[in-house]
Design an enzyme around this catalytic site. Structure first.
Site, PDB file in Angstrom:
ATOM      1  N   LYS A   1       0.812  -1.222   0.000  1.00  0.00           N
ATOM      2  CA  LYS A   1       0.000   0.000   0.000  1.00  0.00           C
ATOM      3  C   LYS A   1       0.844   1.271   0.000  1.00  0.00           C
ATOM      4  O   LYS A   1       0.412   2.316  -0.489  1.00  0.00           O
ATOM      5  CB  LYS A   1      -0.934   0.003   1.215  1.00  0.00           C
ATOM      6  CG  LYS A   1      -1.934  -1.153   1.246  1.00  0.00           C
ATOM      7  CD  LYS A   1      -3.101  -0.938   0.305  1.00  0.00           C
ATOM      8  CE  LYS A   1      -4.106  -2.084   0.391  1.00  0.00           C
ATOM      9  NZ  LYS A   1      -5.158  -1.975  -0.627  1.00  0.00           N
TER      10      LYS A   1
ATOM     11  N   GLU B   1      -9.523   6.068   3.263  1.00  0.00           N
ATOM     12  CA  GLU B   1     -10.280   5.002   3.901  1.00  0.00           C
ATOM     13  C   GLU B   1      -9.311   3.869   4.182  1.00  0.00           C
ATOM     14  O   GLU B   1      -8.257   3.783   3.539  1.00  0.00           O
ATOM     15  CB  GLU B   1     -11.412   4.517   2.983  1.00  0.00           C
ATOM     16  CG  GLU B   1     -11.022   3.448   1.945  1.00  0.00           C
ATOM     17  CD  GLU B   1     -10.004   3.912   0.913  1.00  0.00           C
ATOM     18  OE1 GLU B   1      -9.892   5.127   0.688  1.00  0.00           O
ATOM     19  OE2 GLU B   1      -9.304   3.045   0.340  1.00  0.00           O
TER      20      GLU B   1
ATOM     21  N   SER C   1       1.591  -9.758  -0.524  1.00  0.00           N
ATOM     22  CA  SER C   1       1.283  -8.326  -0.462  1.00  0.00           C
ATOM     23  C   SER C   1       1.554  -7.682   0.888  1.00  0.00           C
ATOM     24  O   SER C   1       1.809  -6.487   0.966  1.00  0.00           O
ATOM     25  CB  SER C   1      -0.173  -8.098  -0.859  1.00  0.00           C
ATOM     26  OG  SER C   1      -1.036  -8.841  -0.017  1.00  0.00           O
TER      27      SER C   1
HETATM   28  C1  LIG Z   1      -1.617  -6.864   2.808  1.00  0.00           C
HETATM   29  C2  LIG Z   1      -2.781  -6.545   1.951  1.00  0.00           C
HETATM   30  N1  LIG Z   1      -2.961  -7.234   0.821  1.00  0.00           N
HETATM   31  C3  LIG Z   1      -4.011  -6.991   0.019  1.00  0.00           C
HETATM   32  C4  LIG Z   1      -4.969  -6.052   0.336  1.00  0.00           C
HETATM   33  C5  LIG Z   1      -6.149  -5.893  -0.569  1.00  0.00           C
HETATM   34  O1  LIG Z   1      -6.112  -4.748  -1.348  1.00  0.00           O
HETATM   35  P1  LIG Z   1      -5.767  -4.812  -2.883  1.00  0.00           P
HETATM   36  O2  LIG Z   1      -6.638  -5.826  -3.504  1.00  0.00           O
HETATM   37  O3  LIG Z   1      -6.021  -3.437  -3.375  1.00  0.00           O
HETATM   38  O4  LIG Z   1      -4.324  -5.188  -3.011  1.00  0.00           O
HETATM   39  C6  LIG Z   1      -4.813  -5.286   1.497  1.00  0.00           C
HETATM   40  C7  LIG Z   1      -5.810  -4.262   1.838  1.00  0.00           C
HETATM   41  O5  LIG Z   1      -5.911  -3.743   2.871  1.00  0.00           O
HETATM   42  C8  LIG Z   1      -3.686  -5.552   2.324  1.00  0.00           C
HETATM   43  O6  LIG Z   1      -3.508  -4.874   3.458  1.00  0.00           O
END
Ligand SMILES: Cc1ncc(COP(=O)(O)O)c(C=O)c1O
Lengths: 393, 252
Positions: A91, A113, A374
């Site tokens: 993020k 948000e 992620s």
């Molecule tokens: C670690 C992590 N992965 C994935 C997501 C999902 O968001 P996005 O689909 O935009 O990657 C989030 C959202 O808060 C997150 O904190």
């Protein structure tokens, strides 16, 4: 990059996207639309952005060969370590980019948000770094289940507004952030945390997250056969896919949160169950009743607990370029425990959804699979350790 | 009476907003005649929506109560056609509910039950012009657009050009039901008034008292009251009586 996956002038990817905004937001969206590309492509911006990504965020993040996980499944598995970014998730790539953009637009107040709190922490961090006031909207339910991130945001000086409407999760936090922007149109920039919302947000956040796949291309010695990422709004997934969209040899897989299962009412698998509709000012696939009322989603993972999805993903699903599947809360929990024990890496519950999909694939030694990890799981420890006792019951 | 006739005859046009299905599922049947009997000029019926991003707490609350009561777009049309009032009716809602009903089916039902116009705040002008003008024309339905203190003069002119009825001037850059003073909008309203638009102007947001209403009537054809009336209904024991009292107080 072919134009196949680029937004049209008015922000549509096929039938999805656009800017279904009330007139109150028109000047803000117009300003963004007309200026953002020039700004983020300028040498000035790029120089500062790249410096910060390198020395502050810690990019490039490693592409790690997970040998014990690979041995378990019988494919070669790499993890793209977005969990090692400063603040612990992808993020921050977007948050830093948009804070720099906000400064160039002359904005002096930042709102965002957050669901899991990762985008909130990233935004609060970028605001602290640049000395900007920061207001974070977060659902009351998410404040409860992501406590560590709430404390981090407070530590960073952000003001947290608890959202009590609807399901008290990400959807409602987004509604409140949009309302704040309507009420503060002149001085405020709204940093949306995923590839959702009105044009040009999906395109802008895509470009800011595309660094993930750019690095993968530089790091991978062999072209991957598969890239797998979890999908909430879809920002980490599109970041990991972006530079491979034109390369049909690479199978791209997005994993949604099935919650208790897509045949139950406790789910957040938007592409599995959603129909075309407008949510948060974008035409996309939406979980909704036949009367067009948005259905409250459920996922154990606060970051995937969203009844919509980025319009580009809806388009990629329709065209078949990306395959979207879903895994349940329980499967994700198991995968989180597995990675912790096999590799010494505690993944975020969101990322654990991508990992869990490994169980649903055929494996062979010729395959090279990249999982976009992620984020890290510190924020989820309460839920994860609860799960351990649940499982032994 | 047709919607646009209201503006020829009357320089102090009063438009009252209500949420369908609120406070009770069947309340429209009581409120519409009560508003008509009280001498309201236009009635704006809100279609409840789960995610009303342009609305503040009062209208959000009325929307979620109405949805819990089981209101649907179909029910709203049925209730309107079961309750023949002569006062021009407008529907206000978010685009997704219209989209799911089917834009053409929606416009047709509006026409069949005698709804004169719609306000869809999240259907921007360009999308309306590109996609839906022929359908609205076919069913003689007015698409009513919003302008705000931040709307540029050029865009106001464009909206004026494409308006077949009134323009809805939002009195402050805000969601509905914010406790701002409508009198802060004096400069903005003056500016719009001096543009001499061809469409009549109705001012909405932050109108709570007869004093507020009188104030906006100095600059525009009239005013629109929403949250203040809903708050009165929230406390009401007798909807008919509350409606009469409220309108009487505004008109005094
Ligand atoms: C670690 C992590 N992965 C994935 C997501 C999902 O968001 P996005 O689909 O935009 O990657 C989030 C959202 O808060 C997150 O904190």
């Amino acid at each position: 990059m072919s134009t196949l996956y680029q937004a049209s002038e008015s922000g549509f990817y096929g039938e999805y996207g656009g800017a279904f905004i009330p007139e109150m937001l028109y000047p803000n969206i117009e300003q963004l639309k007309s200026q953002y590309l020039n700004i983020i492509q300028s040498d000035d911006f790029q120089q500062e952005f790249i410096q910060l990504l390198k020395h502050y965020v810690g990019r490039p993040t490693p592409l790690y060969n997970a040998t014990r996980l690979s041995a378990e499944y019988g494919s070669t598995i790499f993890l793209k370590r977005e969990d090692l970014c400063h603040t612990g998730a992808h993020k921050i790539n977007n948050a830093i980019g948009q804070v720099l953009l906000a400064e160039k637009l002359g904005k002096t107040r930042i709102i965002a948000e957050t669901g899991a709190g990762q985008h909130g922490v990233a935004t609060a961090t970028a605001c602290a770094l640049r000395g900007l006031p920061c207001i974070i909207y977060m659902g009351a339910k998410d404040i409860d289940r992501q406590r560590p991130n709430v404390s981090r945001m407070q530590m960073l000086g952000a003001e947290i507004v608890s959202v009590e409407s609807g399901s008290k999760t990400l959807k409602d936090a987004t509604n409140e952030a949009i309302r704040d922007w309507i009420n503060n149109p002149v001085d405020t920039h709204y940093i949306i945390g995923s590839v959702v919302g009105p044009h040009p947000y999906p395109e802008m956040v895509t470009l800011l997250q595309a660094i993930i796949s750019k690095e993968i291309q530089e790091q991978a010695k062999k072209k991957p056969t598969h890239i797998i990422a979890c999908v909430g709004g879809g920002s980490n997934a599109i970041g990991a896919f972006y530079h491979y969209l034109d390369d049909e040899e690479v199978q791209l897989i997005g994993v949604e949160a099935a919650g208790h299962g897509i045949d139950t009412s406790m789910t957040a698998a938007t592409l599995a169950l959603g129909t075309p509709g407008v949510l948060h000012a974008s035409m996309t696939r939406v979980m909704q009743t036949i009367d067009g009322q948005v259905i409250e989603p459920h996922s154990i993972s606060a970051g995937l607990d969203y009844p919509g999805i980025g319009p580009l993903h809806a388009h990629l699903s329709d065209t078949g370029r990306v395959l979207y599947h879903s895994v349940t809360d329980q499967e994700a929990m198991k995968a989180a425990h597995q990675l912790s024990r096999l590799e010494g890496i505690i993944p975020a519950l969101e990322s654990a959804h991508a990992l869990a999909y490994l169980n649903n694939m055929d494996h062979n030694s010729g395959q090279t699979i990249i999982i976009n990890l992620s984020g890290r799981g510190d924020k989820d420890l309460a839920t994860l350790t609860n799960g351990i006792s649940d499982e032994t019951e | 009476m047709k919607l646009n006739e209201v503006f020829g005859a009357n320089q102090r046009v009063l438009n009252i907003y209500i949420s369908a299905g609120y406070p009770k599922l069947e309340s429209l049947g009581t409120i519409l005649p009560a508003l008509e009997a009280s001498g309201v000029d236009i009635i704006e019926i809100g279609i409840p929506y789960s995610d009303p991003i342009a609305d503040g707490p009062t209208i959000q609350r009325s929307n979620s109560i109405a949805l819990e009561n089981g209101i649907t777009v179909d029910t709203i049309f049925d209730q309107i056609s079961a309750c023949p009032v002569k006062t021009p009716l407008i529907l206000m809602g978010y685009f997704n509910t219209v989209l799911q009903f089917g834009v053409e089916a929606f416009c047709k039902r509006c026409h069949d039950v005698g709804v004169s116009g719609v306000i869809l705040p999240d259907l921007p002008l360009d999308l309306y012009l590109n996609r839906y003008v022929p359908i609205f024309k076919k069913y003689a339905l007015h698409n009513i657009c919003l302008i705000t203190p931040e709307t540029s003069e050029e865009r106001i002119r464009q909206i004026d050009l494409h308006s077949s009825s009134f323009i809805y001037a939002v009195s402050s850059s805000s969601t509905t039901g914010k406790n701002k003073s409508v009198k802060d909008a004096a400069d903005y309203l003056q500016r719009i008034q001096s543009m001499q638009l061809s469409s009549p102007l109705m001012v909405g947001f932050n109108i709570k008292t007869s004093d507020d209403f009188d104030f906006v009537c100095d600059y525009a054809a009239g005013g629109i009251i929403g949250s203040a009336f809903l708050l009165a209904l929230e406390k009401s024991k007798d909807i008919k009586e509350t409606t009469h009292q409220f309108i009487k107080a505004i008109r005094s």
